[in-house]
Every structure is written in structure tokens, then in C-alpha cells.
Design an enzyme around this catalytic site. Structure first.
Site, PDB file in Angstrom:
ATOM      1  N   ASP A 139       0.268  -3.553   8.772  1.00 49.32           N
ATOM      2  CA  ASP A 139      -1.289  -3.207   8.848  1.00 49.32           C
ATOM      3  C   ASP A 139      -1.962  -4.676   9.400  1.00 49.32           C
ATOM      4  O   ASP A 139      -3.274  -4.698   8.881  1.00 49.32           O
ATOM      5  CB  ASP A 139      -1.959  -2.731   7.643  1.00 49.32           C
ATOM      6  N   HIS A 174      -4.545  -8.864   5.298  1.00 46.47           N
ATOM      7  CA  HIS A 174      -4.834  -7.205   4.790  1.00 46.47           C
ATOM      8  C   HIS A 174      -4.505  -7.228   3.482  1.00 46.47           C
ATOM      9  O   HIS A 174      -5.084  -6.680   2.509  1.00 46.47           O
ATOM     10  CB  HIS A 174      -4.011  -6.423   5.673  1.00 46.47           C
ATOM     11  N   HIS A 210       0.822  -1.055   0.251  1.00 47.82           N
ATOM     12  CA  HIS A 210       0.132  -0.176   0.127  1.00 47.82           C
ATOM     13  C   HIS A 210       0.636   1.374  -0.002  1.00 47.82           C
ATOM     14  O   HIS A 210       2.032   1.340   0.710  1.00 47.82           O
ATOM     15  CB  HIS A 210      -0.987  -0.148   1.256  1.00 47.82           C
ATOM     16  N   HIS A 269       2.756   3.153   2.645  1.00 47.90           N
ATOM     17  CA  HIS A 269       3.891   2.273   3.314  1.00 47.90           C
ATOM     18  C   HIS A 269       5.145   2.337   2.446  1.00 47.90           C
ATOM     19  O   HIS A 269       6.160   2.000   2.763  1.00 47.90           O
ATOM     20  CB  HIS A 269       3.453   0.830   3.557  1.00 47.90           C
ATOM     21  N   HIS A 301      -0.031   2.566  12.432  1.00 48.96           N
ATOM     22  CA  HIS A 301      -1.090   3.644  12.605  1.00 48.96           C
ATOM     23  C   HIS A 301      -1.752   3.849  13.978  1.00 48.96           C
ATOM     24  O   HIS A 301      -1.392   3.133  14.709  1.00 48.96           O
ATOM     25  CB  HIS A 301      -2.283   3.251  11.730  1.00 48.96           C
TER      26      HIS A 301
END
Length: 261
Positions: free
Chosen positions: A133, A114, A58, A61, A171
Site C-alpha cells: 500500500d 503508510h 493491516h 494483507h 488495490h
């Protein structure tokens, strides 16, 4: 002392944490979504970047990788199955990353859910986990590419690490996660205490991360989806029929969280 390792917390975007691990001279960065934030921290602490570690593909990241490589060409470690073009050291679960500067060793854990190829890094000597994540403080990642069965198995692997393992997730979602956790398990005294403590941290502008595996096992509903109290809450909320299937319970919990206000 140059040989001991330290971790710098680098906030980025609205709620990301980027991690710099260093020995006072050489530095490794985990999931550098924002190159400017990393470069500023490296300069402020007079550190030289020597490697990049990625957990999944993602953009929040990986978005800073190209700019960091333009600044300093370093090896990029990352999941073999997540399609990240900059990765030149492709990793699978069970692999070991051995770095010379700083001197550091990490175990690679496959944690799909994820994303299809998500990995985590575990530094056994320091009891540090970089979970990306997958496992959050008080929660877990959404299922964008994987299945509930995969995510449950991934979390089970992480929950099996020593209780003192520090969880460096990516996060600051903790208070939102804990509000949902209290809906799923309102009578959990450890969870009530954690909500108070973490609320105080955020009021003071402090991060709630890292957490610890032991604390997550006591308070994170996604590591407690087999607990009778959590299952009872799912049934009472109309999210689950009476079921002994742990995957069904976990999937119902994850869906409930997706729609939790």
C-alpha cells in the site's frame, strides 16, 4: 515450463489484489488477506504453497495467514518493524530473500509512511515490484503511521527503479486515483491517455494492475509533486503557499487527495 515464474492475480474483498508467484509446482503468496481465495487458486492451479511474503500489518494483507499456516506450515517473511506476530523471517531494508521453491530472489526495500515498518519486495531479474500500500497505480497510500517526509522518501526509492519495472500493488484504486491526478495536472497528455485506457479496462472487467514505474513517473501526481504544474495546481487550489519545500508540496497533495470527492 516448470522453472519459469508466473503471477496469478487473485481478487479479494471489494478491491484487494493478492498475488501468487509460482513455477508451475511451488507457489509464494504476497499479502494473503483472504485465505479462502488463495486456497481456491492454489487448488485450481495444482500448486503447493511454500512461503508467505507480507508488506505490512493491516488485516486485509495478513488476515489469511493463520488459516494458510493451518493448511500448510511455511515460512512467513515480513517487516521487522511492523509487529506481525506470524513473521518468522523478519526483514529490513537491504535484506535479500532467497527462495528455493520456486527459485526466486527478492530485494527488500524499506518504505515507511503508510505504516511505520512497511516494506516492498523487488525482484530484479523479473523487474517485478510488490509495493503493498505504498505505491498504487496512479496514487499512493494514506499516511496512517508515518510522515509525509517518510512517504516521499519511500516513493523516491521506488521511482528510482528501472522504468520497465512492473508495479504489483495491492488495490484496484486506479480510476479514483486518476480522477484526482487529472485535478492536480489536467494538461498532462499522458495522464489523459491513461485515464481513457484504464477506464476501458475496468469497463471490460480487467484489472489496471500491474502498472509500470515509467508510466507512474509520467502520470502519478505523488511521483510528480515537484513538477511546476502540480505545484501550481496546489497553489491555485489554496492547498499550498508558494514554496520550494518538496515535503510541503507532497504533504499538501496527500491532504488534498484525502478530501477529494
Amino acid at each position: 515450463m516448470k522453472n519459469s515464474l508466473s503471477i496469478l492475480t487473485v481478487p479479494a474483498f471489494d478491491d484487494n489484489y493478492l498475488w501468487i508467484i509460482h513455477d508451475g509446482d511451488s507457489a509464494v503468496v504476497v499479502d494473503p488477506g483472504d485465505a479462502n481465495a488463495i486456497l481456491h487458486a492454489l487448488e485450481a492451479h495444482q500448486l503447493s504453497l511454500t512461503a508467505i511474503l507480507l508488506t505490512h500489518h493491516h488485516a486485509d494483507h495478513t488476515g489469511g495467514v493463520d488459516a494458510l499456516l493451518a493448511h500448510q506450515r511455511v515460512p512467513v517473511y515480513g517487516p521487522a518493524r511492523d509487529g506481525i506476530r506470524q513473521v518468522d523471517h523478519a526483514l529490513h531494508g537491504g535484506d535479500v530473500v532467497r527462495l528455493d521453491a520456486p527459485q526466486w530472489q527478492l530485494q527488500v526495500i524499506d518504505v515507511p509512511g503508510h505504516t511505520a515498518g512497511h516494506i516492498a519486495y523487488y525482484a530484479e531479474a523479473q523487474h517485478w515490484l510488490f509495493s503493498g500500500d505504498t505505491l498504487f497505480a496512479g496514487g499512493c497510500g494514506r499516511l496512517f503511521e508515518g510522515t509525509a517526509a517518510q512517504m516521499l522518501a519511500s516513493l523516491d526509492q521506488l521511482a528510482a527503479l528501472p522504468d520497465q519495472t512492473a508495479v504489483y500493488c495491492a488495490h484496484e484504486y486506479t480510476l479514483s486515483n486518476l480522477r484526482f491526478a487529472l485535478a492536480a495536472e489536467p494538461d498532462n497528455a499522458a495522464l489523459q491517455d491513461r485515464m481513457k485506457s484504464d477506464t476501458e479496462k475496468r469497463t471490460l472487467g480487467q484489472p489496471t494492475v500491474p502498472s509500470q514505474i515509467g508510466l507512474e513517473k509520467r502520470t502519478n501526481p505523488f511521483l510528480r509533486s515537484r513538477e511546476p504544474a502540480v505545484i501550481a495546481a496546489l497553489i491555485a487550489a489554496g492547498r499550498l503557499e508558494n514554496s520550494d519545500d518538496p515535503v510541503a508540496s507532497f504533504a499538501a497533495l496527500r491532504t488534498w487527495k484525502n478530501h477529494f470527492a
